[in-house]
Structures are given as C-alpha cells and as structure tokens.
Design a protein around this motif. Structure first.
Motif, PDB file in Angstrom:
ATOM      1  N   GLY A  71       0.779  -1.232   0.000  1.00  0.00           N
ATOM      2  CA  GLY A  71       0.000   0.000   0.000  1.00  0.00           C
ATOM      3  C   GLY A  71       0.810   1.281   0.000  1.00  0.00           C
ATOM      4  O   GLY A  71       0.267   2.345   0.270  1.00  0.00           O
ATOM      5  N   SER A  85      -3.615   8.090  -0.150  1.00  0.00           N
ATOM      6  CA  SER A  85      -4.575   6.999   0.033  1.00  0.00           C
ATOM      7  C   SER A  85      -4.698   6.105  -1.203  1.00  0.00           C
ATOM      8  O   SER A  85      -5.131   4.960  -1.094  1.00  0.00           O
ATOM      9  CB  SER A  85      -5.945   7.548   0.410  1.00  0.00           C
ATOM     10  N   ALA A  88      -2.765   2.644  -1.128  1.00  0.00           N
ATOM     11  CA  ALA A  88      -3.378   1.727  -0.170  1.00  0.00           C
ATOM     12  C   ALA A  88      -4.656   1.114  -0.741  1.00  0.00           C
ATOM     13  O   ALA A  88      -4.902  -0.088  -0.584  1.00  0.00           O
ATOM     14  CB  ALA A  88      -3.672   2.454   1.141  1.00  0.00           C
ATOM     15  N   ALA A  91      -3.664  -1.517  -3.412  1.00  0.00           N
ATOM     16  CA  ALA A  91      -3.187  -2.753  -2.796  1.00  0.00           C
ATOM     17  C   ALA A  91      -4.354  -3.565  -2.235  1.00  0.00           C
ATOM     18  O   ALA A  91      -4.420  -4.787  -2.425  1.00  0.00           O
ATOM     19  CB  ALA A  91      -2.171  -2.435  -1.695  1.00  0.00           C
ATOM     20  N   ALA A  92      -5.282  -2.901  -1.587  1.00  0.00           N
ATOM     21  CA  ALA A  92      -6.454  -3.589  -1.043  1.00  0.00           C
ATOM     22  C   ALA A  92      -7.319  -4.175  -2.155  1.00  0.00           C
ATOM     23  O   ALA A  92      -7.804  -5.308  -2.049  1.00  0.00           O
ATOM     24  CB  ALA A  92      -7.272  -2.635  -0.176  1.00  0.00           C
TER      25      ALA A  92
END
Length: 161
Positions: A71, A85, A88, A91-92
């Motif tokens: 992230g 943000s 992240a 990656a999520a």
C-alpha cells in the motif's frame, strides 16, 4: 502496524476479509523480454518516465500510478495527483480481486477493471510486490494498453534485464 502484519500472515485471510498473505503473482510471460519495437521504452528510463510514457503513448490514458502490495506509493505519472490513500486502495483492491479470482477457481489475477461513470481504472499485479493502475476513458484501446504494460513489466517490477 505489527498487528496488521500478524493478521495478514494468517491463513484465514479470506474469511476475515484481510489481504492474502501471498502477493499476487505476475501473469505468465509478462517479464519475458519481448522483441524490441519502436514503441518500447529505453531500458534507462526511470519508473516515472515509464509511467509518463504509458500515459502519453496510449490515447485516452489520463494517468498512471505504481504502488507496492503493502500500500505504499512508488511512483506516479506527472498527470496524476500524488494522493497518499491511492496506493493503499490499489493494494487492497488487488488483494480482494486475488481472493475473488480464487473463489472463481483461478490461481492468478491477470487484471482488474473498474468501469465507472467517468471512465476506467485498469489494475495489474506487476511482479510479486507491485501494483500498476492506469486511469483511462472508456474509449481506450485495452489491447494496446495491455501490450504496452507487458512490454514494460520488467522495468515496473524492478527487474534488471
């Protein structure tokens, strides 16, 4: 952060909703050097230059971002806002997409496409530790874009050729 690292390593990551402990793998053939073409970026280009090149060479691409599967932001094209943000979320999203691919019987994620009212967000796992996302209009030639990403996968993955 230590608590997250411990939970991520847990084999029950799918049931608990956390990112899988094993990062997505690079699709077969994506780091195999292709025959050079006029569109290939020179090997001496920085990652930012490669992202800018992708955004400029493929019509309808508005920006690019490269993140780690942890992230963290690694680079973004000059046309992208450097928003902390975003890496992240990427990656999520790739972690979730990998789990959805497994739920469907797949063993490796090749691409994630988010089709929304303002265009497309195309996301690819690059190597075992990176995620690439490109923002584009719905008119983008996805085959041309995918080919451009494949040609640059080694550079984006940090592989020295």
């Amino acid at each position: 952060m230590e608590k997250v690292k411990a939970v991520v390593g847990d084999s029950s990551s799918f049931a608990s909703g956390f990112v899988p402990s094993q990062p997505p793998s690079i699709p077969d053939g994506w780091t195999t050097p292709a025959a050079p073409s006029a569109e290939d970026a020179p090997t001496t280009m920085s990652v930012v230059e490669v992202l800018d090149d992708l955004a400029q060479q493929v019509e309808e691409v508005r920006g690019a971002i490269l993140a780690s599967v942890d992230g963290f932001g690694l680079a973004c094209s000059s046309s992208m806002i450097d928003e902390p943000s975003h890496p992240a979320m990427l990656a999520a999203a790739v972690g979730l997409a990998q789990q959805l691919a497994a739920m469907g019987g797949g063993s490796s994620l090749h691409q994630l496409v988010v089709d929304h009212d303002a265009g497309l967000l195309l996301v690819w796992p690059i190597g075992t530790q990176r995620v690439l996302a490109l923002l584009a209009t719905t008119r983008v030639d996805q085959r041309q874009l995918r080919a451009g990403v494949q040609r640059r996968a080694s550079t984006l993955a940090g592989v020295v050729t």
